[in-house]
Design an enzyme around this catalytic site. Structure first.
Site, PDB file in Angstrom:
ATOM      1  N   ALA A 111      -5.632  18.222  13.708  1.00 37.87           N
ATOM      2  CA  ALA A 111      -5.997  17.817  15.071  1.00 37.87           C
ATOM      3  C   ALA A 111      -4.812  17.069  15.662  1.00 37.87           C
ATOM      4  CB  ALA A 111      -7.236  16.925  15.058  1.00 37.87           C
ATOM      5  N   SER A 112      -4.640  17.168  16.982  1.00 37.84           N
ATOM      6  CA  SER A 112      -3.588  16.407  17.661  1.00 37.84           C
ATOM      7  C   SER A 112      -4.189  15.728  18.875  1.00 37.84           C
ATOM      8  CB  SER A 112      -2.435  17.326  18.079  1.00 37.84           C
ATOM      9  OG  SER A 112      -2.897  18.381  18.900  1.00 37.84           O
ATOM     10  N   ALA A 113      -3.726  14.516  19.149  1.00 43.12           N
ATOM     11  CA  ALA A 113      -4.303  13.725  20.230  1.00 43.12           C
ATOM     12  C   ALA A 113      -3.199  12.994  20.975  1.00 43.12           C
ATOM     13  CB  ALA A 113      -5.334  12.741  19.655  1.00 43.12           C
ATOM     14  N   SER A 114      -3.570  11.955  21.689  1.00 35.40           N
ATOM     15  CA  SER A 114      -2.609  11.273  22.555  1.00 35.40           C
ATOM     16  C   SER A 114      -1.685  10.340  21.784  1.00 35.40           C
ATOM     17  CB  SER A 114      -3.347  10.481  23.633  1.00 35.40           C
ATOM     18  OG  SER A 114      -4.251   9.572  23.035  1.00 35.40           O
ATOM     19  N   GLN A 117      -1.475  12.519  15.314  1.00 43.30           N
ATOM     20  CA  GLN A 117      -2.109  13.757  14.901  1.00 43.30           C
ATOM     21  C   GLN A 117      -2.454  13.690  13.426  1.00 43.30           C
ATOM     22  OE1 GLN A 117       1.007  16.295  16.455  1.00 43.30           O
ATOM     23  NE2 GLN A 117       1.645  16.907  14.394  1.00 43.30           N
ATOM     24  N   VAL A 118      -3.346  14.587  13.003  1.00 46.15           N
ATOM     25  CA  VAL A 118      -3.937  14.522  11.674  1.00 46.15           C
ATOM     26  C   VAL A 118      -3.512  15.730  10.852  1.00 46.15           C
ATOM     27  CG1 VAL A 118      -6.092  14.366  10.370  1.00 46.15           C
ATOM     28  CG2 VAL A 118      -5.917  13.275  12.621  1.00 46.15           C
ATOM     29  N   LYS A 132      -3.658  10.474   9.183  1.00 47.53           N
ATOM     30  CA  LYS A 132      -3.544  10.279  10.625  1.00 47.53           C
ATOM     31  C   LYS A 132      -2.192   9.623  10.890  1.00 47.53           C
ATOM     32  CE  LYS A 132      -5.839   7.893  14.488  1.00 47.53           C
ATOM     33  NZ  LYS A 132      -6.983   7.024  14.862  1.00 47.53           N
ATOM     34  N   ASP A 263     -14.213   5.560  21.711  1.00 49.41           N
ATOM     35  CA  ASP A 263     -13.411   6.769  21.935  1.00 49.41           C
ATOM     36  C   ASP A 263     -14.310   7.972  21.693  1.00 49.41           C
ATOM     37  OD1 ASP A 263     -11.399   8.520  22.439  1.00 49.41           O
ATOM     38  OD2 ASP A 263     -10.160   7.996  20.721  1.00 49.41           O
TER      39      ASP A 263
END
Length: 415
Positions: A111-114, A117-118, A132, A263
């Site tokens: 997963a990738s976020a702001s 990423q994981v 993470k 979140d």
């Protein structure tokens, strides 16, 4: 040079957003789809605080123009990942030689976020874990990005939002973002939540692996699950069970422990093979004092009573509603819009009539913002509750909110 380029891109995106807001405010036509595409592409690459702010905004899809909301929603699950070599630099800086600890690390992110990423990995002991990883250099660019976000938030003046309120909103946002960089705090939160809910056989909190956790990498035991955003095609029985678990958990969080997972985007929640609710990310947990809960419930109580004057009084007590001329008609229509969700018996959260009515009210909400002025110190809480609400919508929840809210409203009325 890189920082100047980042600043220019953020200012450019801010100018485009401001132009669209101004045209809309003056009665013109704004191309929200094109703006949304530009924001997605730019923020997906830049990541950091500005992307996080856009993710916050995406959860207000009952207020944003639909085309803009659709594009910003893509940031929740389709953000461009950072290339593996840069992520590897962070891992090596924390662990040294990776082969010493891991037999395998997946180079493609789970997963990738702001803010990070994981990546899935396997330790030398054969333990399947997720790492993470905080984006490299993020602490250094955070304050610079926040300065640009503060500048862009000045656009709120076009909605006649006082500067003092904008400043309070900025400080709440900044505090939340700075907190998300503290991976030691998140590891402690995971451990605390695992102790707190150890006897809930329907709730799963991943175990942090203390020996592998550091300032820029959070290691957790891998818990396989199907993300909530992929459960819209799951069986109705599973979706209703998860909706019940989510509602029960949020109620206990707020009214027993005085905290809230802040979140709520759909990627942070999942279901395992046994139909249990998994909470993956505890990087943002906010305290919720009982006095604030009571004040917000007073507003809900007035809305359910269809009492516009009481709604105005409750909003003022919360610290909102400035100026003269209470928008009583808007209060009345807002109360009528949410009333079906609190009717006696199980109500369908996916009832599009409710969402359509709220969306139809949104232009009038923005037009009345100079008088409404929602309290800045409850904005993060309101945004969070709104995000959890939309997760229930995604699940197609059927919940008896009338019965659920009765004891809470009774508690709020007590001294």
């Amino acid at each position: 040079m890189r920082e100047r380029g980042r600043r220019r891109r953020l200012l450019g995106l801010g100018a485009r957003t401001g132009g669209a807001m101004i045209r809309s405010r003056l009665g013109g036509q704004a191309d929200w789809r094109t703006l949304g595409e530009a924001l997605f592409e730019g923020l997906s690459e830049l990541k950091g605080p500005a992307m996080k702010l856009a993710q916050f905004m995406a959860q207000w899809d009952d207020l944003l123009p639909p085309d803009l909301a659709d594009e910003l929603a893509r940031l929740q699950c389709q953000a461009e990942p950072m290339p593996w070599p840069r992520i590897r630099e962070v891992l090596v800086a924390q662990y040294g030689e990776l082969d010493r600890l891991f037999t395998d690390i997946e180079t493609a992110p789970f997963a990738s976020a702001s803010m990070g990423q994981v990546h899935r990995a396997t330790t030398r002991e054969g333990v399947r874990v997720v790492l993470k990883v905080q984006y490299p250099g993020l602490p250094e660019v955070l304050e610079s990005d926040l300065a640009q976000v503060r500048y862009m938030m000045r656009l709120g003046r076009w909605l006649k939002v006082p500067q003092v309120r904008l400043d309070a909103l900025f400080e709440e946002l900044a505090q939340s973002l700075r907190g998300e960089l503290d991976y030691h705090a998140e590891a402690r939160a995971l451990a605390r939540y695992r102790r707190r809910y150890a006897d809930r056989d329907w709730l799963v909190i991943p175990e942090p692996l203390e020996s592998l956790c550091g300032p820029h990498v959070l290691a957790m035991r891998h818990v396989a699950g199907t993300p909530l955003r992929e459960l819209e095609v799951a069986s109705d029985d599973l979706r209703q069970r998860l909706a019940m678990h989510l509602a029960d958990w949020l109620t206990e969080e707020l009214f027993t422990h005085g905290e809230l997972h802040a979140d709520p985007h759909a990627g942070n929640f999942a279901s395992d093979a046994e139909g249990r609710l998994i909470v993956y990310d505890l990087g943002a947990v906010i305290p919720v004092p009982p006095a604030r809960l009571k004040a917000m419930l007073a507003l809900l109580d007035a809305a359910l009573d269809q009492d516009p004057m009481a709604m105005d009084t409750a909003l003022r007590r919360l610290g909102g509603r400035q100026g003269e001329g209470a928008p009583l008609a808007l209060y009345r229509e807002s109360a009528e819009a949410i009333a079906p969700l609190f009717a006696s018996g199980p109500q369908d959260f996916s009832d599009v009539r409710v969402h359509r009515r709220l969306r139809e009210l949104s232009p009038r909400v923005w037009a009345a913002m100079d008088r409404l002025q929602p309290p800045a110190d409850t904005l993060l809480l309101s945004r969070t509750l709104n995000g959890h609400y939309w997760n229930l919508v995604r699940l197609g929840a059927r919940l008896d909110m009338h019965e659920r809210s009765r004891p809470l409203l009774k508690w709020a009325r007590s001294d």
